[in-house]
Design a protein around this motif. Sequence first.
Motif, PDB file in Angstrom:
ATOM      1  N   GLY A  31      18.603  -3.007  -0.291  1.00 39.48           N
ATOM      2  CA  GLY A  31      18.554  -1.543  -0.373  1.00 39.48           C
ATOM      3  C   GLY A  31      19.916  -0.947  -0.697  1.00 39.48           C
ATOM      4  N   LEU A  32      20.956  -1.495  -0.070  1.00 41.35           N
ATOM      5  CA  LEU A  32      22.310  -1.017  -0.338  1.00 41.35           C
ATOM      6  C   LEU A  32      22.704  -1.255  -1.782  1.00 41.35           C
ATOM      7  CD1 LEU A  32      24.905   0.179   0.875  1.00 41.35           C
ATOM      8  CD2 LEU A  32      25.625  -2.139   1.463  1.00 41.35           C
ATOM      9  N   LEU A  33      22.380  -2.435  -2.297  1.00 40.20           N
ATOM     10  CA  LEU A  33      22.699  -2.747  -3.691  1.00 40.20           C
ATOM     11  C   LEU A  33      21.917  -1.847  -4.643  1.00 40.20           C
ATOM     12  CD1 LEU A  33      24.292  -4.724  -5.500  1.00 40.20           C
ATOM     13  CD2 LEU A  33      22.267  -6.195  -5.517  1.00 40.20           C
ATOM     14  N   ALA A  34      20.654  -1.610  -4.336  1.00 40.82           N
ATOM     15  CA  ALA A  34      19.836  -0.737  -5.171  1.00 40.82           C
ATOM     16  C   ALA A  34      20.372   0.691  -5.169  1.00 40.82           C
ATOM     17  CB  ALA A  34      18.387  -0.763  -4.682  1.00 40.82           C
ATOM     18  N   PHE A  35      20.822   1.157  -3.994  1.00 40.91           N
ATOM     19  CA  PHE A  35      21.387   2.512  -3.904  1.00 40.91           C
ATOM     20  C   PHE A  35      22.657   2.629  -4.740  1.00 40.91           C
ATOM     21  CE2 PHE A  35      24.402   5.388  -1.808  1.00 40.91           C
ATOM     22  CZ  PHE A  35      23.696   6.590  -1.907  1.00 40.91           C
ATOM     23  N   ASP A  36      23.515   1.595  -4.651  1.00 41.45           N
ATOM     24  CA  ASP A  36      24.758   1.615  -5.415  1.00 41.45           C
ATOM     25  C   ASP A  36      24.470   1.618  -6.910  1.00 41.45           C
ATOM     26  OD1 ASP A  36      27.739   1.314  -5.519  1.00 41.45           O
ATOM     27  OD2 ASP A  36      27.177  -0.555  -6.527  1.00 41.45           O
ATOM     28  N   LEU A  37      23.470   0.812  -7.336  1.00 43.94           N
ATOM     29  CA  LEU A  37      23.118   0.754  -8.745  1.00 43.94           C
ATOM     30  C   LEU A  37      22.524   2.075  -9.218  1.00 43.94           C
ATOM     31  CD1 LEU A  37      22.820  -0.946 -11.323  1.00 43.94           C
ATOM     32  CD2 LEU A  37      20.593  -1.694 -10.482  1.00 43.94           C
ATOM     33  N   ALA A  38      21.688   2.688  -8.393  1.00 44.71           N
ATOM     34  CA  ALA A  38      21.083   3.967  -8.753  1.00 44.71           C
ATOM     35  C   ALA A  38      22.150   5.052  -8.874  1.00 44.71           C
ATOM     36  CB  ALA A  38      20.042   4.358  -7.706  1.00 44.71           C
ATOM     37  N   ARG A  39      23.132   5.031  -7.980  1.00 46.97           N
ATOM     38  CA  ARG A  39      24.201   6.031  -8.036  1.00 46.97           C
ATOM     39  C   ARG A  39      25.024   5.889  -9.311  1.00 46.97           C
ATOM     40  NH1 ARG A  39      28.726   5.833  -3.450  1.00 46.97           N
ATOM     41  NH2 ARG A  39      29.079   3.889  -4.580  1.00 46.97           N
ATOM     42  N   LYS A  40      25.325   4.653  -9.691  1.00 51.12           N
ATOM     43  CA  LYS A  40      26.092   4.440 -10.927  1.00 51.12           C
ATOM     44  C   LYS A  40      25.285   4.880 -12.151  1.00 51.12           C
ATOM     45  CE  LYS A  40      28.853   1.055 -11.525  1.00 51.12           C
ATOM     46  NZ  LYS A  40      30.111   1.813 -11.383  1.00 51.12           N
ATOM     47  N   CYS A  41      23.979   4.589 -12.152  1.00 56.40           N
ATOM     48  CA  CYS A  41      23.143   5.008 -13.269  1.00 56.40           C
ATOM     49  C   CYS A  41      23.096   6.533 -13.368  1.00 56.40           C
ATOM     50  CB  CYS A  41      21.723   4.444 -13.110  1.00 56.40           C
ATOM     51  SG  CYS A  41      21.617   2.663 -13.345  1.00 56.40           S
ATOM     52  N   PHE A  42      23.016   7.192 -12.213  1.00 56.58           N
ATOM     53  CA  PHE A  42      22.962   8.653 -12.201  1.00 56.58           C
ATOM     54  C   PHE A  42      24.250   9.234 -12.771  1.00 56.58           C
ATOM     55  CE2 PHE A  42      23.937  12.637  -9.963  1.00 56.58           C
ATOM     56  CZ  PHE A  42      22.855  13.408 -10.380  1.00 56.58           C
ATOM     57  N   ARG A  43      25.379   8.655 -12.363  1.00 56.26           N
ATOM     58  CA  ARG A  43      26.668   9.142 -12.879  1.00 56.26           C
ATOM     59  C   ARG A  43      26.770   8.926 -14.380  1.00 56.26           C
ATOM     60  NH1 ARG A  43      30.877   6.813  -8.289  1.00 56.26           N
ATOM     61  NH2 ARG A  43      30.396   8.364  -6.646  1.00 56.26           N
ATOM     62  N   PHE A  44      26.287   7.781 -14.857  1.00 53.86           N
ATOM     63  CA  PHE A  44      26.346   7.495 -16.284  1.00 53.86           C
ATOM     64  C   PHE A  44      25.502   8.490 -17.083  1.00 53.86           C
ATOM     65  CE2 PHE A  44      24.447   5.373 -19.974  1.00 53.86           C
ATOM     66  CZ  PHE A  44      25.593   5.066 -20.700  1.00 53.86           C
ATOM     67  N   VAL A  45      24.283   8.750 -16.595  1.00 61.63           N
ATOM     68  CA  VAL A  45      23.401   9.707 -17.273  1.00 61.63           C
ATOM     69  C   VAL A  45      24.011  11.096 -17.259  1.00 61.63           C
ATOM     70  CG1 VAL A  45      21.142  10.833 -17.139  1.00 61.63           C
ATOM     71  CG2 VAL A  45      21.325   8.370 -16.826  1.00 61.63           C
ATOM     72  N   LYS A  46      24.626  11.443 -16.128  1.00 60.85           N
ATOM     73  CA  LYS A  46      25.231  12.782 -16.011  1.00 60.85           C
ATOM     74  C   LYS A  46      26.376  12.964 -16.985  1.00 60.85           C
ATOM     75  CE  LYS A  46      27.040  15.925 -12.492  1.00 60.85           C
ATOM     76  NZ  LYS A  46      27.408  16.057 -11.050  1.00 60.85           N
ATOM     77  N   ARG A  47      27.181  11.909 -17.177  1.00 62.73           N
ATOM     78  CA  ARG A  47      28.302  12.012 -18.121  1.00 62.73           C
ATOM     79  C   ARG A  47      27.819  12.117 -19.554  1.00 62.73           C
ATOM     80  NH1 ARG A  47      30.708   7.860 -15.081  1.00 62.73           N
ATOM     81  NH2 ARG A  47      30.167   6.378 -16.726  1.00 62.73           N
ATOM     82  N   THR A  48      26.820  11.298 -19.904  1.00 63.86           N
ATOM     83  CA  THR A  48      26.342  11.312 -21.284  1.00 63.86           C
ATOM     84  C   THR A  48      25.564  12.574 -21.618  1.00 63.86           C
ATOM     85  OG1 THR A  48      24.365  10.065 -20.589  1.00 63.86           O
ATOM     86  CG2 THR A  48      26.250   8.805 -21.408  1.00 63.86           C
ATOM     87  N   ALA A  49      25.063  13.269 -20.590  1.00 64.38           N
ATOM     88  CA  ALA A  49      24.268  14.469 -20.837  1.00 64.38           C
ATOM     89  C   ALA A  49      25.116  15.728 -20.970  1.00 64.38           C
ATOM     90  CB  ALA A  49      23.240  14.657 -19.705  1.00 64.38           C
ATOM     91  N   ARG A  50      26.444  15.658 -20.734  1.00 67.44           N
ATOM     92  CA  ARG A  50      27.297  16.842 -20.856  1.00 67.44           C
ATOM     93  C   ARG A  50      27.370  17.334 -22.315  1.00 67.44           C
ATOM     94  NH1 ARG A  50      32.420  14.747 -17.225  1.00 67.44           N
ATOM     95  NH2 ARG A  50      31.401  14.946 -15.161  1.00 67.44           N
TER      96      ARG A  50
END
Length: 356
Positions: A333-352
């Motif tokens: 669960g911890l690993l999945a949360f960390d991966l989801a957070r990184k994916c969210f940050r990546f999507v947020k940067r590319t969507a600017r």
Amino acid sequence: MLRTFRYAWRLSLVAGLASSAVYLYPAARIALQYAGAPSDPVAAAEIRLSKLTPGDFDAEAKAALSENDPELARSIAIVAADRGHPLSPDLAASIEKAGEFSFVQTASETWSGLVSGNTETPAAFAGSLAADLSVAGDIRDLYGEVVKYPDYDELTVVLAAAGIVATGATVASGMNALPAKAGVSLLKSAKKAGKLPEPLQRELGAIVSKSVDIDAAREALRGAGKLDGDAALAAVRRVVRPDALAKVGDAATSFGTIAGKQGYRASLQTLRMAHSTDDLRQLEKVSTRFGDGYRAALRFSAKAGSLTLRVGEFLLLMGGFLVGFALWAAGTGLLAFDLARKCFRFVKRTARPVTV
């Protein structure tokens, strides 16, 4: 430096989860199997056997040899080998040597079973079963009870009648009904020898209560005396109520299937564990699952005191695996949360929006 540490932490977590999954998967599979069927004796046996050590198998195999039961010792050796714990060469050789038998003694025991119905040894039972398969044993037992009227034993009458009917079905079906016939003979022989467990005997007694037509039994015996097989069989079908005959026949078929696959000693061991007709059906499943290791599975179930697992026993046996699985789930669960957070940050940067 901090980024390097984060990458190393993630890699070590992935490696730890992967390696622990290999260790936890077999136990998790068994635990889930048990959780889905809490009264399943197959799952209970699987869990109990998974926790045994090489020393446990060695000790039980030696105990079986000391009880003059090399067949049980061989079954334990098979189960031990299947779980990666083969017995020592010296112990295996002792088991093989103990399995040798005397031809003279076996022939004597077979004759005793054939003429008297004695079932105290495997060879004697083979002779007794041979007599029953030729219907002579069932007719002998039916006659023995009918002449006692009104002090006859109802269960013995029903078993003898069921044996005669099963004999006809066995012959007509080309031996396909043999498990039912063998099971009836075993139950009848166990009752005569006082080896039928009291709870099972009470249940069978309740099933057959007030189900016997003694006049039909006498008619069946007269037909047998005149060598009129068809008339005797027709009369036997009227001796016992059809519903009682069917219920006893179902239990006998399960028992006979076990006996056909496992032999005489396994049959007695089965009876010691079977306190109801449902237990016989459940033990048939255990026999199918473990094959030649069936007697070993029963041995360890008997030591535990039951066919199925109690909640406390399950938690004791599987507690370590359950704690490990909980930690594994938390890490995943911890690993999945960390991966989801990184994916969210990546999507947020590319969507600017891009400013010109």
